[in-house]
Motif scaffolding. Structure first.
Motif, PDB file in Angstrom:
ATOM      1  N   UNK A  12      26.450 -11.887  -8.953  1.00 58.66           N
ATOM      2  CA  UNK A  12      25.404 -11.133  -9.667  1.00 58.66           C
ATOM      3  C   UNK A  12      24.110 -11.922  -9.850  1.00 58.66           C
ATOM      4  N   UNK A  13      24.204 -13.227 -10.035  1.00 59.07           N
ATOM      5  CA  UNK A  13      22.986 -14.037 -10.150  1.00 59.07           C
ATOM      6  C   UNK A  13      22.194 -13.955  -8.848  1.00 59.07           C
ATOM      7  N   UNK A  14      22.885 -14.038  -7.723  1.00 53.19           N
ATOM      8  CA  UNK A  14      22.230 -13.926  -6.418  1.00 53.19           C
ATOM      9  C   UNK A  14      21.598 -12.562  -6.206  1.00 53.19           C
ATOM     10  N   UNK A  15      22.312 -11.516  -6.609  1.00 57.51           N
ATOM     11  CA  UNK A  15      21.784 -10.157  -6.472  1.00 57.51           C
ATOM     12  C   UNK A  15      20.504  -9.998  -7.303  1.00 57.51           C
ATOM     13  N   UNK A  16      20.551 -10.489  -8.538  1.00 60.71           N
ATOM     14  CA  UNK A  16      19.381 -10.415  -9.416  1.00 60.71           C
ATOM     15  C   UNK A  16      18.211 -11.172  -8.796  1.00 60.71           C
ATOM     16  N   UNK A  17      18.470 -12.385  -8.328  1.00 60.78           N
ATOM     17  CA  UNK A  17      17.402 -13.218  -7.756  1.00 60.78           C
ATOM     18  C   UNK A  17      16.795 -12.559  -6.518  1.00 60.78           C
TER      19      UNK A  17
ATOM     20  N   UNK B 141       9.574  -8.122 -15.952  1.00 63.08           N
ATOM     21  CA  UNK B 141      10.910  -8.227 -15.348  1.00 63.08           C
ATOM     22  C   UNK B 141      11.920  -8.754 -16.355  1.00 63.08           C
ATOM     23  N   UNK B 142      11.512  -9.703 -17.199  1.00 63.70           N
ATOM     24  CA  UNK B 142      12.401 -10.178 -18.259  1.00 63.70           C
ATOM     25  C   UNK B 142      12.762  -9.047 -19.216  1.00 63.70           C
ATOM     26  N   UNK B 143      11.777  -8.249 -19.587  1.00 64.27           N
ATOM     27  CA  UNK B 143      12.039  -7.128 -20.498  1.00 64.27           C
ATOM     28  C   UNK B 143      13.016  -6.132 -19.882  1.00 64.27           C
ATOM     29  N   UNK B 144      12.821  -5.826 -18.612  1.00 72.18           N
ATOM     30  CA  UNK B 144      13.714  -4.898 -17.921  1.00 72.18           C
ATOM     31  C   UNK B 144      15.124  -5.478 -17.856  1.00 72.18           C
ATOM     32  N   UNK B 145      15.225  -6.746 -17.510  1.00 74.61           N
ATOM     33  CA  UNK B 145      16.539  -7.385 -17.363  1.00 74.61           C
ATOM     34  C   UNK B 145      17.304  -7.439 -18.684  1.00 74.61           C
ATOM     35  N   UNK B 146      16.581  -7.578 -19.781  1.00 76.28           N
ATOM     36  CA  UNK B 146      17.223  -7.770 -21.088  1.00 76.28           C
ATOM     37  C   UNK B 146      17.245  -6.514 -21.961  1.00 76.28           C
ATOM     38  N   UNK B 147      16.780  -5.385 -21.446  1.00 79.86           N
ATOM     39  CA  UNK B 147      16.557  -4.208 -22.292  1.00 79.86           C
ATOM     40  C   UNK B 147      17.818  -3.699 -22.993  1.00 79.86           C
ATOM     41  N   UNK B 148      18.991  -3.881 -22.444  1.00 81.73           N
ATOM     42  CA  UNK B 148      20.202  -3.380 -23.106  1.00 81.73           C
ATOM     43  C   UNK B 148      20.919  -4.457 -23.918  1.00 81.73           C
ATOM     44  N   UNK B 149      20.308  -5.636 -24.043  1.00 87.22           N
ATOM     45  CA  UNK B 149      20.913  -6.726 -24.811  1.00 87.22           C
ATOM     46  C   UNK B 149      20.237  -6.856 -26.177  1.00 87.22           C
ATOM     47  N   UNK B 150      21.022  -7.248 -27.150  1.00 84.64           N
ATOM     48  CA  UNK B 150      20.442  -7.552 -28.462  1.00 84.64           C
ATOM     49  C   UNK B 150      19.698  -8.881 -28.348  1.00 84.64           C
ATOM     50  N   UNK B 151      18.903  -9.190 -29.356  1.00 85.27           N
ATOM     51  CA  UNK B 151      18.188 -10.466 -29.374  1.00 85.27           C
ATOM     52  C   UNK B 151      19.170 -11.626 -29.331  1.00 85.27           C
TER      53      UNK B 151
END
Length: 150
Positions: free
Chosen positions: A7-12, A108-118
């Motif tokens: 998944x890290x590779x896919x994201x990158x 891109x950070x906002x999109x990647x983290x949008x479903x995570x809590x702080x």
């Protein structure tokens, strides 16, 4: 064992592909934005330091720097203390482009983290730093000509 590298590779790869399309308007291709950001953040950096930051070999870094220089994004100047070292500086063109790259990174950070809590986002950042440090050890080991034992 958890499978994290796929998944890290896919994201990158996905983010790199997006950046290559979106930064074409600035005449940046094939990951050149990564180099440009590090040069803007570290004016006067030299090639080996840049290669280390991005985790590429010196030849790959040299090619990317040369292309950025040809496109007018960076300039090289001899170090005042050691004339063998050529330091890399962003040009005005790079300084104008840099904020656009940062905006894309924030988005891109906002999109990647949008479903995570702080708390989850903070924990993910902490854990990824640990993973990065682990990989860094092997990267240095292999770059020195060693082979890992599987």
């Amino acid at each position: 064992m958890a499978e994290i590298l796929r998944p890290i590779g896919i994201i990158a790869r996905a983010l790199d592909s997006i950046a290559n399309v979106e930064f074409k308007q600035f005449d940046l291709t094939k990951g050149q934005h990564l180099y440009l950001v590090r040069i803007c953040e570290n004016p006067g950096i030299f090639q080996d330091q840049l290669a280390e930051l991005i985790k590429v070999d010196r030849t790959t870094a040299a090619r990317a720097i040369k292309k950025l220089e040809e496109k007018g994004f960076v300039t090289k100047r001899a170090d005042t203390a050691n004339k063998k070292i050529r330091r890399i500086y962003p040009t005005e063109k790079a300084r104008r482009t840099y904020p656009n790259i940062l905006r894309e990174n924030v988005y891109s950070n906002q999109v990647a983290l949008k479903s995570l809590s702080t708390d989850e986002a903070d924990e993910l950042e902490r854990l990824l730093e640990k993973v990065s440090d682990n990989i860094d050890e092997d990267w240095h080991y292999v770059k020195k000509g060693n082979r890992r034992t599987y």
